[in-house]
Design a protein around this motif. Sequence first.
Motif, short mmCIF file in Angstrom:
data_model
loop_
_atom_site.label_atom_id
_atom_site.label_comp_id
_atom_site.label_asym_id
_atom_site.label_seq_id
_atom_site.Cartn_x
_atom_site.Cartn_y
_atom_site.Cartn_z
N ASN A 75 0.79 -1.24 0.00
CA ASN A 75 0.00 0.00 0.00
C ASN A 75 0.83 1.28 0.00
O ASN A 75 0.29 2.36 -0.28
CB ASN A 75 -0.92 0.01 1.22
N VAL A 76 2.10 1.18 0.33
CA VAL A 76 2.95 2.37 0.41
C VAL A 76 3.98 2.34 -0.71
O VAL A 76 4.73 1.36 -0.86
CB VAL A 76 3.67 2.45 1.78
N LYS A 77 4.03 3.40 -1.51
CA LYS A 77 4.97 3.50 -2.61
C LYS A 77 5.84 4.74 -2.44
O LYS A 77 5.37 5.79 -2.01
CB LYS A 77 4.24 3.56 -3.95
N LEU A 78 7.09 4.61 -2.82
CA LEU A 78 8.06 5.70 -2.70
C LEU A 78 8.41 6.26 -4.07
O LEU A 78 8.74 5.52 -4.99
CB LEU A 78 9.33 5.20 -2.01
N GLN A 79 8.30 7.58 -4.20
CA GLN A 79 8.75 8.28 -5.41
C GLN A 79 9.75 9.35 -5.01
O GLN A 79 9.41 10.26 -4.25
CB GLN A 79 7.57 8.90 -6.15
N LEU A 80 10.96 9.21 -5.47
CA LEU A 80 12.03 10.14 -5.11
C LEU A 80 11.96 11.40 -5.97
O LEU A 80 11.70 11.33 -7.17
CB LEU A 80 13.39 9.47 -5.27
N ILE A 81 12.19 12.55 -5.32
CA ILE A 81 12.18 13.83 -6.03
C ILE A 81 13.59 14.40 -5.98
O ILE A 81 14.05 14.89 -4.94
CB ILE A 81 11.18 14.81 -5.39
N GLU A 82 14.28 14.30 -7.08
CA GLU A 82 15.65 14.80 -7.15
C GLU A 82 15.66 16.33 -7.12
O GLU A 82 14.77 16.98 -7.66
CB GLU A 82 16.34 14.29 -8.42
N GLY A 83 16.66 16.87 -6.48
CA GLY A 83 16.81 18.32 -6.44
C GLY A 83 16.00 19.01 -5.37
O GLY A 83 16.05 20.23 -5.24
N ALA A 84 15.22 18.24 -4.58
CA ALA A 84 14.39 18.84 -3.53
C ALA A 84 14.89 18.40 -2.16
O ALA A 84 15.41 17.30 -2.00
CB ALA A 84 12.92 18.44 -3.70
N GLY A 85 14.70 19.27 -1.17
CA GLY A 85 15.13 18.98 0.19
C GLY A 85 13.95 18.71 1.10
O GLY A 85 12.99 18.06 0.71
N HIS A 86 13.99 19.26 2.32
CA HIS A 86 12.99 18.94 3.33
C HIS A 86 11.60 19.46 2.97
O HIS A 86 10.59 18.86 3.36
CB HIS A 86 13.42 19.53 4.69
N LEU A 87 11.51 20.56 2.24
CA LEU A 87 10.22 21.08 1.77
C LEU A 87 10.15 20.94 0.25
O LEU A 87 10.38 21.91 -0.49
CB LEU A 87 10.05 22.56 2.15
N PRO A 88 9.82 19.77 -0.26
CA PRO A 88 9.74 19.60 -1.72
C PRO A 88 8.77 20.57 -2.37
O PRO A 88 8.99 21.04 -3.49
CB PRO A 88 9.28 18.15 -1.89
N GLN A 89 7.68 20.90 -1.65
CA GLN A 89 6.67 21.79 -2.22
C GLN A 89 7.21 23.20 -2.40
O GLN A 89 6.70 23.96 -3.24
CB GLN A 89 5.41 21.81 -1.34
N GLU A 90 8.23 23.58 -1.67
CA GLU A 90 8.87 24.88 -1.81
C GLU A 90 10.05 24.79 -2.77
O GLU A 90 10.26 25.69 -3.60
CB GLU A 90 9.34 25.39 -0.44
N ASP A 91 10.81 23.71 -2.67
CA ASP A 91 12.03 23.58 -3.49
C ASP A 91 11.71 23.32 -4.96
O ASP A 91 12.36 23.89 -5.83
CB ASP A 91 12.89 22.43 -2.95
N TRP A 92 10.77 22.43 -5.23
CA TRP A 92 10.49 22.06 -6.62
C TRP A 92 9.01 21.69 -6.75
O TRP A 92 8.65 20.52 -6.93
CB TRP A 92 11.37 20.89 -7.06
N PRO A 93 8.11 22.68 -6.69
CA PRO A 93 6.67 22.39 -6.69
C PRO A 93 6.18 21.66 -7.93
O PRO A 93 5.24 20.87 -7.86
CB PRO A 93 6.03 23.78 -6.55
N GLU A 94 6.80 21.92 -9.08
CA GLU A 94 6.35 21.27 -10.31
C GLU A 94 6.48 19.75 -10.23
O GLU A 94 5.62 19.00 -10.70
CB GLU A 94 7.13 21.81 -11.52
N LYS A 95 7.56 19.28 -9.62
CA LYS A 95 7.75 17.84 -9.48
C LYS A 95 6.77 17.24 -8.48
O LYS A 95 6.31 16.11 -8.64
CB LYS A 95 9.19 17.54 -9.06
N VAL A 96 6.44 17.99 -7.45
CA VAL A 96 5.44 17.53 -6.48
C VAL A 96 4.08 17.43 -7.15
O VAL A 96 3.35 16.44 -6.97
CB VAL A 96 5.39 18.48 -5.27
#
Length: 376
Positions: A347-368
């Motif tokens: 039930n749990v899947k992991l998708q890694l977001i390269e180039g983003a840190g602790h706040l992915p929504q702030e660092d790279w919102p398009e990838k989120v």
Amino acid sequence: MPLSLLSPLPLLHSFSPTKSTVSRIRATQSRLRLSVVKATSEKGSSGNVPEDDPSFNPFGFVTDNPSSRSAIQLPESPAEDGNVGQMLYRTEDKGREFGSTIKAGKLRWFVRETGSKESRRGTVVFLHGAPTQSFSYRTVMSEMSEFGFHCYAPDWIGFGFSDKPQPGYGFNYTEKEYHEAFDKLLDTLEIKSPFFLVVQGFLVGSYGLTWALKNPSKVEKIAILNTPLTVSSPVPGLFKQLRIPLFGEFTCQNAILAERFIEGGSPYVLKNEKADVYRLPYLSSGGPGFALLETAKKINFGDTLGQIANGFSSGSWDKPTLMAWGIADKYLSQSIAEEFEKQNPQNVKLQLIEGAGHLPQEDWPEKVVAALRSFF
């Protein structure tokens, strides 16, 4: 301005330092910097404290927070831009995109909303962590609404532009009270059908996950952005400082602690216009700092993380769950997300977001947004 930023005392907006005052403050700044550098060097050479561990350096924010240096340094013409009142005037209308104040029970929440209740793809509720605010989701929720989602992002009580009650007067910043207040907000917003939940961050972020565990029927799917998930998840130095008697009271009144925390977990430096918004609540009054202090004191990290690790494991949790994980997070490593996924791989899947840190929504919102669209 530097002394105003450091002081927990009320700020006089009309204060404008004289040239002699400026000279004395600059001299004090220089001595402070030299003292910090000397102390750090001595600690590193003694072997007692690692050179890369600034957790208990009370003056660390003077020198190691890039986006805040312009706020700390005195300008050449202090009368033009030399006091907190002028900074507040410059920033007071910033950071309120898509937002309005909503009263739920006795508390007033600042809630951002995009899209409409008739949106064909359903409702998404975004929950931030400490010590930030829903401002971090502004781009993500704007783009998600363009793809047919109805989005809400509240500032938790005690954070951002929401109410910050004095502890003991209607709100004590416990997990139970946060859950009850959030339930009342959902009722006020008339969110009745199961919704999509997005959670990120420490303290109140963790409470978003424990709320989901207690209310699985209200959640359609859940997306987790960099949040402590296992009992081995480390506790950042800021929250350790807040739990130290007296030192915590000093730390919580550091007006740049939110932006410093964001930069500390990210590969990027915040632009000044963004840093202004994260700084604004802590500059406006002592309330946000004391709310953060109380929340940090009340949480039992071991118990909360145990609830999360066990509650989302196989046999306990069957809702589709996505971890959209910024791999450059300096607080929470990728291994934490991988360990969490192994506990419930169905039930749990992991998708890694390269180039983003602790706040992915702030660092790279398009990838989120891309990850959430695909998942929801």
